[in-house]
Design a protein around this motif. Structure first.
Motif, PDB file in Angstrom:
ATOM      1  N   SER A 116       0.824  -1.202   0.000  1.00 61.71           N
ATOM      2  CA  SER A 116       0.000   0.000   0.000  1.00 61.71           C
ATOM      3  C   SER A 116       0.863   1.260   0.000  1.00 61.71           C
ATOM      4  O   SER A 116       0.631   2.193  -0.774  1.00 61.71           O
ATOM      5  N   LEU A 117       1.885   1.276   0.871  1.00 64.09           N
ATOM      6  CA  LEU A 117       2.777   2.431   0.914  1.00 64.09           C
ATOM      7  C   LEU A 117       3.506   2.625  -0.411  1.00 64.09           C
ATOM      8  O   LEU A 117       3.604   3.744  -0.925  1.00 64.09           O
ATOM      9  N   SER A 118       4.034   1.538  -0.969  1.00 62.14           N
ATOM     10  CA  SER A 118       4.769   1.634  -2.232  1.00 62.14           C
ATOM     11  C   SER A 118       3.891   2.204  -3.340  1.00 62.14           C
ATOM     12  O   SER A 118       4.304   3.100  -4.083  1.00 62.14           O
ATOM     13  N   ASN A 119       2.669   1.694  -3.450  1.00 64.49           N
ATOM     14  CA  ASN A 119       1.775   2.149  -4.511  1.00 64.49           C
ATOM     15  C   ASN A 119       1.379   3.606  -4.320  1.00 64.49           C
ATOM     16  O   ASN A 119       1.398   4.402  -5.267  1.00 64.49           O
ATOM     17  N   ARG A 120       1.031   3.970  -3.102  1.00 67.07           N
ATOM     18  CA  ARG A 120       0.557   5.326  -2.842  1.00 67.07           C
ATOM     19  C   ARG A 120       1.645   6.371  -3.040  1.00 67.07           C
ATOM     20  O   ARG A 120       1.418   7.421  -3.641  1.00 67.07           O
ATOM     21  N   TRP A 121       2.836   6.084  -2.500  1.00 67.84           N
ATOM     22  CA  TRP A 121       3.877   7.106  -2.542  1.00 67.84           C
ATOM     23  C   TRP A 121       4.541   7.226  -3.898  1.00 67.84           C
ATOM     24  O   TRP A 121       4.937   8.329  -4.303  1.00 67.84           O
ATOM     25  N   SER A 122       4.664   6.131  -4.624  1.00 65.02           N
ATOM     26  CA  SER A 122       5.197   6.249  -5.986  1.00 65.02           C
ATOM     27  C   SER A 122       4.239   7.069  -6.840  1.00 65.02           C
ATOM     28  O   SER A 122       4.658   7.924  -7.626  1.00 65.02           O
ATOM     29  N   GLU A 123       2.940   6.846  -6.646  1.00 60.22           N
ATOM     30  CA  GLU A 123       1.940   7.618  -7.393  1.00 60.22           C
ATOM     31  C   GLU A 123       1.960   9.089  -6.984  1.00 60.22           C
ATOM     32  O   GLU A 123       1.873   9.984  -7.840  1.00 60.22           O
ATOM     33  N   ALA A 124       2.076   9.343  -5.676  1.00 58.25           N
ATOM     34  CA  ALA A 124       2.086  10.726  -5.203  1.00 58.25           C
ATOM     35  C   ALA A 124       3.214  11.524  -5.837  1.00 58.25           C
ATOM     36  O   ALA A 124       3.020  12.669  -6.279  1.00 58.25           O
ATOM     37  N   TYR A 125       4.408  10.944  -5.879  1.00 57.35           N
ATOM     38  CA  TYR A 125       5.545  11.654  -6.462  1.00 57.35           C
ATOM     39  C   TYR A 125       5.442  11.749  -7.977  1.00 57.35           C
ATOM     40  O   TYR A 125       5.874  12.740  -8.576  1.00 57.35           O
ATOM     41  N   GLU A 126       4.867  10.732  -8.614  1.00 50.12           N
ATOM     42  CA  GLU A 126       4.659  10.810 -10.053  1.00 50.12           C
ATOM     43  C   GLU A 126       3.730  11.968 -10.415  1.00 50.12           C
ATOM     44  O   GLU A 126       3.875  12.596 -11.462  1.00 50.12           O
ATOM     45  N   LEU A 127       2.788  12.272  -9.519  1.00 51.92           N
ATOM     46  CA  LEU A 127       1.853  13.372  -9.744  1.00 51.92           C
ATOM     47  C   LEU A 127       2.441  14.731  -9.364  1.00 51.92           C
ATOM     48  O   LEU A 127       1.806  15.765  -9.597  1.00 51.92           O
ATOM     49  N   GLY A 128       3.638  14.718  -8.764  1.00 57.65           N
ATOM     50  CA  GLY A 128       4.296  15.975  -8.433  1.00 57.65           C
ATOM     51  C   GLY A 128       4.169  16.407  -6.986  1.00 57.65           C
ATOM     52  O   GLY A 128       4.595  17.508  -6.634  1.00 57.65           O
ATOM     53  N   GLY A 129       3.599  15.553  -6.134  1.00 58.19           N
ATOM     54  CA  GLY A 129       3.504  15.886  -4.723  1.00 58.19           C
ATOM     55  C   GLY A 129       4.766  15.499  -3.977  1.00 58.19           C
ATOM     56  O   GLY A 129       5.695  14.922  -4.543  1.00 58.19           O
ATOM     57  N   TRP A 130       4.823  15.822  -2.698  1.00 56.29           N
ATOM     58  CA  TRP A 130       5.967  15.437  -1.876  1.00 56.29           C
ATOM     59  C   TRP A 130       5.589  15.499  -0.395  1.00 56.29           C
ATOM     60  O   TRP A 130       4.537  16.006  -0.027  1.00 56.29           O
ATOM     61  N   ALA A 131       6.474  14.957   0.434  1.00 63.33           N
ATOM     62  CA  ALA A 131       6.235  14.930   1.878  1.00 63.33           C
ATOM     63  C   ALA A 131       7.347  15.678   2.607  1.00 63.33           C
ATOM     64  O   ALA A 131       8.506  15.659   2.194  1.00 63.33           O
ATOM     65  N   GLU A 132       6.953  16.317   3.691  1.00 66.53           N
ATOM     66  CA  GLU A 132       7.912  16.904   4.623  1.00 66.53           C
ATOM     67  C   GLU A 132       7.838  16.036   5.883  1.00 66.53           C
ATOM     68  O   GLU A 132       6.882  16.103   6.648  1.00 66.53           O
ATOM     69  N   ASN A 133       8.831  15.180   6.057  1.00 71.36           N
ATOM     70  CA  ASN A 133       8.773  14.195   7.143  1.00 71.36           C
ATOM     71  C   ASN A 133      10.153  13.946   7.723  1.00 71.36           C
ATOM     72  O   ASN A 133      11.157  14.471   7.221  1.00 71.36           O
ATOM     73  N   GLU A 134      10.205  13.150   8.769  1.00 66.77           N
ATOM     74  CA  GLU A 134      11.459  12.791   9.432  1.00 66.77           C
ATOM     75  C   GLU A 134      11.484  11.287   9.662  1.00 66.77           C
ATOM     76  O   GLU A 134      10.434  10.643   9.722  1.00 66.77           O
ATOM     77  N   PRO A 135      12.686  10.708   9.814  1.00 63.80           N
ATOM     78  CA  PRO A 135      12.753   9.268  10.096  1.00 63.80           C
ATOM     79  C   PRO A 135      12.093   8.931  11.424  1.00 63.80           C
ATOM     80  O   PRO A 135      12.128   9.717  12.374  1.00 63.80           O
ATOM     81  N   ALA A 136      11.488   7.759  11.486  1.00 64.20           N
ATOM     82  CA  ALA A 136      10.892   7.291  12.735  1.00 64.20           C
ATOM     83  C   ALA A 136      11.988   6.767  13.662  1.00 64.20           C
ATOM     84  O   ALA A 136      13.080   6.398  13.221  1.00 64.20           O
TER      85      ALA A 136
END
Length: 206
Positions: A116-136
């Motif tokens: 689920s994470l792989s599919n969602r985040w690859s798609e998000a970046y392909e669409l031009g979005g991004w995340a502001e996050n930190e390592p857990a």
């Protein structure tokens, strides 16, 4: 884009940071085997330039690619612990870049959260979005090896910082408050064909 970062609700999936998803697995372990604690690695400079964290106006740059620890290639408790800690490094890298390869290297096709994470985040970046996050930050509480050394289960405490997702135009989308010492359980298989552990399931409890 919102779907790419917030929990979709299927199969017990949830979201705790922006964007940070979790999926609950029912398999658990017995707390009488081993204990360790280790935060996931923080970003450092990469060969292509200095690491630059994401901001509200741009995604992270030159994010170091996680390297699979040698311990993860051993069918031992130490190898299992190293693998689940490394998985969280790949989780950060995925959200910081949209690149799925490191996570897929240590995930089975049956790991619903991983896929689920792989599919969602690859798609998000392909669409031009991004995340502001930190390592857990991850503390493995215990692990148990079974199935003749080819399987394992365990538990850990995970602390995730608050995060924010941005749309391609820079508009803030989904966000999350993070978590502190939230209990998770996981199960894994040692893949003899690739010679390393792979997470089969993992998820937050409660």
């Amino acid at each position: 884009m919102l779907t790419a970062c917030s929990g979709g609700g299927g199969d017990g999936e949830s979201s705790s940071a922006a964007p940070s998803a979790s999926s609950v697995s029912s398999e658990s372990a017995s707390p009488d085997d081993s204990s360790s604690g280790s935060p996931s690695s923080s970003p450092s400079a990469s060969a292509s330039g200095s690491y630059e964290p994401a901001t509200e106006t741009s995604p992270a740059k030159n994010v170091p690619v996680p390297e699979l620890p040698e311990a993860a290639r051993e069918p031992t408790q130490e190898g299992l612990e190293a693998t689940v800690e490394y998985w969280w490094e790949t989780e950060y890298y995925l959200k910081a870049t949209g690149e799925v390869d490191p996570m897929e290297e240590v995930s089975t096709a049956d790991c619903k959260l991983c896929q689920s994470l792989s599919n969602r985040w690859s798609e998000a970046y392909e669409l031009g979005g991004w995340a502001e996050n930190e390592p857990a930050e991850v503390q493995v509480q215990f692990t148990k090896i079974d199935n003749g050394g080819l399987g394992g289960t365990g538990a850990m405490l995970v602390s995730e910082a608050p995060g924010q997702m941005y749309m391609p135009d820079g508009e803030a989308a989904a966000s999350g408050d993070g978590s502190t010492n939230r209990p998770w359980v996981f199960s894994a298989l040692f893949d003899e064909s690739t010679g390393n552990w792979r997470l089969e399931s993992l998820g937050a409890q409660g």
